[in-house]
Scaffold this motif. Structure first.
Motif, PDB file in Angstrom:
ATOM      1  N   THR A  31       0.819  -1.211   0.000  1.00  0.00           N
ATOM      2  CA  THR A  31       0.000   0.000   0.000  1.00  0.00           C
ATOM      3  C   THR A  31       0.857   1.266   0.000  1.00  0.00           C
ATOM      4  OG1 THR A  31      -0.064  -0.067   2.416  1.00  0.00           O
ATOM      5  CG2 THR A  31      -1.882  -1.136   1.253  1.00  0.00           C
ATOM      6  N   LEU A  32       2.185   1.097  -0.004  1.00  0.00           N
ATOM      7  CA  LEU A  32       3.102   2.228   0.117  1.00  0.00           C
ATOM      8  C   LEU A  32       4.215   2.159  -0.922  1.00  0.00           C
ATOM      9  CD1 LEU A  32       3.527   2.143   3.992  1.00  0.00           C
ATOM     10  CD2 LEU A  32       2.263   3.860   2.687  1.00  0.00           C
ATOM     11  N   SER A  33       4.905   3.294  -1.079  1.00  0.00           N
ATOM     12  CA  SER A  33       6.114   3.366  -1.903  1.00  0.00           C
ATOM     13  C   SER A  33       7.213   3.987  -1.061  1.00  0.00           C
ATOM     14  CB  SER A  33       5.890   4.247  -3.136  1.00  0.00           C
ATOM     15  OG  SER A  33       4.931   3.683  -3.983  1.00  0.00           O
ATOM     16  N   CYS A  34       8.428   3.535  -1.277  1.00  0.00           N
ATOM     17  CA  CYS A  34       9.576   4.091  -0.563  1.00  0.00           C
ATOM     18  C   CYS A  34      10.645   4.495  -1.576  1.00  0.00           C
ATOM     19  CB  CYS A  34      10.175   3.061   0.394  1.00  0.00           C
ATOM     20  SG  CYS A  34       9.124   2.675   1.792  1.00  0.00           S
ATOM     21  N   SER A  35      11.320   5.594  -1.276  1.00  0.00           N
ATOM     22  CA  SER A  35      12.433   6.057  -2.090  1.00  0.00           C
ATOM     23  C   SER A  35      13.522   6.563  -1.160  1.00  0.00           C
ATOM     24  CB  SER A  35      12.007   7.212  -3.007  1.00  0.00           C
ATOM     25  OG  SER A  35      10.996   6.812  -3.893  1.00  0.00           O
ATOM     26  N   ILE A  36      14.751   6.479  -1.616  1.00  0.00           N
ATOM     27  CA  ILE A  36      15.875   7.087  -0.913  1.00  0.00           C
ATOM     28  C   ILE A  36      16.221   8.346  -1.700  1.00  0.00           C
ATOM     29  CG2 ILE A  36      18.242   6.817  -0.097  1.00  0.00           C
ATOM     30  CD1 ILE A  36      16.259   4.921   1.253  1.00  0.00           C
ATOM     31  N   VAL A  37      16.231   9.490  -0.997  1.00  0.00           N
ATOM     32  CA  VAL A  37      16.463  10.763  -1.672  1.00  0.00           C
ATOM     33  C   VAL A  37      17.602  11.524  -1.002  1.00  0.00           C
ATOM     34  CG1 VAL A  37      14.048  10.943  -2.435  1.00  0.00           C
ATOM     35  CG2 VAL A  37      14.755  12.008  -0.264  1.00  0.00           C
ATOM     36  N   ASN A  38      18.152  12.492  -1.754  1.00  0.00           N
ATOM     37  CA  ASN A  38      19.188  13.362  -1.181  1.00  0.00           C
ATOM     38  C   ASN A  38      18.511  14.533  -0.467  1.00  0.00           C
ATOM     39  OD1 ASN A  38      18.427  15.217  -3.180  1.00  0.00           O
ATOM     40  ND2 ASN A  38      20.208  14.804  -4.468  1.00  0.00           N
ATOM     41  N   LYS A  39      19.298  15.472   0.025  1.00  0.00           N
ATOM     42  CA  LYS A  39      18.741  16.589   0.792  1.00  0.00           C
ATOM     43  C   LYS A  39      17.852  17.509  -0.040  1.00  0.00           C
ATOM     44  CE  LYS A  39      22.851  19.497   0.318  1.00  0.00           C
ATOM     45  NZ  LYS A  39      23.894  20.210   1.045  1.00  0.00           N
ATOM     46  N   TYR A  40      17.888  17.356  -1.373  1.00  0.00           N
ATOM     47  CA  TYR A  40      17.036  18.159  -2.257  1.00  0.00           C
ATOM     48  C   TYR A  40      15.772  17.405  -2.677  1.00  0.00           C
ATOM     49  CZ  TYR A  40      21.410  20.685  -2.437  1.00  0.00           C
ATOM     50  OH  TYR A  40      22.558  21.355  -2.077  1.00  0.00           O
ATOM     51  N   GLY A  41      15.589  16.198  -2.143  1.00  0.00           N
ATOM     52  CA  GLY A  41      14.403  15.411  -2.481  1.00  0.00           C
ATOM     53  C   GLY A  41      14.519  14.646  -3.779  1.00  0.00           C
ATOM     54  N   ARG A  42      15.718  14.535  -4.327  1.00  0.00           N
ATOM     55  CA  ARG A  42      15.917  13.791  -5.584  1.00  0.00           C
ATOM     56  C   ARG A  42      16.302  12.351  -5.273  1.00  0.00           C
ATOM     57  NH1 ARG A  42      18.484  18.827  -7.098  1.00  0.00           N
ATOM     58  NH2 ARG A  42      17.037  19.941  -8.442  1.00  0.00           N
ATOM     59  N   ARG A  43      15.717  11.433  -6.032  1.00  0.00           N
ATOM     60  CA  ARG A  43      15.994  10.011  -5.816  1.00  0.00           C
ATOM     61  C   ARG A  43      17.460   9.686  -6.044  1.00  0.00           C
ATOM     62  NH1 ARG A  43      10.981   6.495  -8.217  1.00  0.00           N
ATOM     63  NH2 ARG A  43       9.428   7.473  -6.903  1.00  0.00           N
ATOM     64  N   LEU A  44      17.944   8.767  -5.211  1.00  0.00           N
ATOM     65  CA  LEU A  44      19.330   8.317  -5.311  1.00  0.00           C
ATOM     66  C   LEU A  44      19.375   6.904  -5.879  1.00  0.00           C
ATOM     67  CD1 LEU A  44      20.589   9.625  -1.863  1.00  0.00           C
ATOM     68  CD2 LEU A  44      21.159  10.538  -4.110  1.00  0.00           C
ATOM     69  N   PRO A  45      20.513   6.520  -6.456  1.00  0.00           N
ATOM     70  CA  PRO A  45      20.620   5.161  -6.997  1.00  0.00           C
ATOM     71  C   PRO A  45      20.682   4.117  -5.876  1.00  0.00           C
ATOM     72  CG  PRO A  45      22.715   6.319  -7.190  1.00  0.00           C
ATOM     73  CD  PRO A  45      21.707   7.318  -6.687  1.00  0.00           C
ATOM     74  N   ALA A  46      20.419   2.879  -6.217  1.00  0.00           N
ATOM     75  CA  ALA A  46      20.460   1.774  -5.253  1.00  0.00           C
ATOM     76  C   ALA A  46      21.804   1.747  -4.541  1.00  0.00           C
ATOM     77  CB  ALA A  46      20.209   0.451  -5.961  1.00  0.00           C
ATOM     78  N   GLY A  47      21.766   1.565  -3.225  1.00  0.00           N
ATOM     79  CA  GLY A  47      22.978   1.464  -2.434  1.00  0.00           C
ATOM     80  C   GLY A  47      23.493   2.783  -1.884  1.00  0.00           C
ATOM     81  N   ALA A  48      22.962   3.895  -2.364  1.00  0.00           N
ATOM     82  CA  ALA A  48      23.418   5.212  -1.887  1.00  0.00           C
ATOM     83  C   ALA A  48      22.744   5.548  -0.559  1.00  0.00           C
ATOM     84  CB  ALA A  48      23.093   6.287  -2.921  1.00  0.00           C
ATOM     85  N   ALA A  49      23.458   6.266   0.285  1.00  0.00           N
ATOM     86  CA  ALA A  49      22.901   6.700   1.570  1.00  0.00           C
ATOM     87  C   ALA A  49      22.098   7.975   1.372  1.00  0.00           C
ATOM     88  CB  ALA A  49      24.025   6.927   2.573  1.00  0.00           C
ATOM     89  N   GLY A  50      20.974   8.055   2.051  1.00  0.00           N
ATOM     90  CA  GLY A  50      20.139   9.243   1.949  1.00  0.00           C
ATOM     91  C   GLY A  50      18.990   9.162   2.930  1.00  0.00           C
ATOM     92  N   GLU A  51      17.963   9.908   2.667  1.00  0.00           N
ATOM     93  CA  GLU A  51      16.780   9.974   3.518  1.00  0.00           C
ATOM     94  C   GLU A  51      15.689   9.073   2.947  1.00  0.00           C
ATOM     95  OE1 GLU A  51      14.843  11.581   6.862  1.00  0.00           O
ATOM     96  OE2 GLU A  51      16.884  11.975   6.195  1.00  0.00           O
ATOM     97  N   LEU A  52      15.011   8.310   3.810  1.00  0.00           N
ATOM     98  CA  LEU A  52      13.908   7.447   3.382  1.00  0.00           C
ATOM     99  C   LEU A  52      12.635   8.282   3.298  1.00  0.00           C
ATOM    100  CD1 LEU A  52      12.703   4.625   2.781  1.00  0.00           C
ATOM    101  CD2 LEU A  52      12.376   4.374   5.257  1.00  0.00           C
ATOM    102  N   ILE A  53      12.008   8.266   2.141  1.00  0.00           N
ATOM    103  CA  ILE A  53      10.738   8.957   1.921  1.00  0.00           C
ATOM    104  C   ILE A  53       9.680   7.894   1.683  1.00  0.00           C
ATOM    105  CG2 ILE A  53       9.458  10.538   0.413  1.00  0.00           C
ATOM    106  CD1 ILE A  53      11.633  11.894   2.067  1.00  0.00           C
TER     107      ILE A  53
END
Length: 194
Positions: free
Chosen positions: A144-166
């Motif tokens: 029922t949900l979607s998750c993305s890892i993004v940088n501090k500007y809210g842009r998606r990061l590639p697999a394996g990169a550290a960032g914020e979970l949205i």
């Protein structure tokens, strides 16, 4: 409702099952203990306060009452699985609230590592623990949900990169009622768009 329907599907909850109500009434996990069971006709076994930390008595109580589904906080659940690597009635046990240390999966029932901030209706991701791992992941998002890892500007990061979970989807709240300061703190720029 999105979480309840997901719970029914994921755990195969049926009217003949029995769910342990272990979480305290002030904890959001209490909703997971109660509402999926009540909306499918399953029984709820409210764990007495005096046995919550007496794991041998808790295991006996669950057997005596035929508990099939349960949730426990991470530390208690870890000890429970260690003491009860098999259990005669239990089918599904989720343990969460903190990072799960490496653990041998039980035999005879399934163990899950769910993750989720309160702002996302109980939990957002889940990982079935099937082998001992040095670093147990938080798993994949609920369907029922979607998750993305993004940088501090809210842009998606590639697999394996550290960032914020949205996390996005029907289970995510729009913010805190009459608390724009708390909404901005927790949701950041994403909460302002709600």
């Amino acid at each position: 409702m999105a979480f309840i329907k997901w719970y029914h599907r994921y755990y195969g909850l049926k009217p003949e099952h029995k769910v342990a109500a272990y979480a305290s009434f002030g904890f959001d996990a209490d909703m997971m203990d109660l509402y999926p069971a009540l909306t499918t006709g399953a029984s709820v076994c409210i764990i007495p306060e005096e046995i919550r930390l007496d794991l041998y008595t808790l295991g006996s109580y669950m057997e005596q009452h035929g508990v099939t589904h349960g949730f426990m906080t991470t530390q208690v659940g870890y000890q429970f699985v260690t003491l009860f690597p098999s259990h005669p009635t239990l089918k599904h046990l989720s343990i969460g609230g903190e990072k799960l240390a490496p653990i041998d999966p039980p035999v005879g029932y399934r163990l899950y590592n769910p993750y989720g901030p309160t702002e996302c209706t109980i939990f957002s991701t889940i990982y079935p623990v099937t082998v001992r791992e040095a670093n147990i992941p938080i798993g994949r998002p609920l369907d029922t949900l979607s998750c993305s890892i993004v940088n501090k500007y809210g842009r998606r990061l590639p697999a394996g990169a550290a960032g914020e979970l949205i996390i996005s989807g029907d289970q995510v709240s729009r913010g805190y009622l009459n608390r724009p300061d708390k909404t901005a703190e927790v949701f950041g720029v994403f909460g302002e768009k709600s």
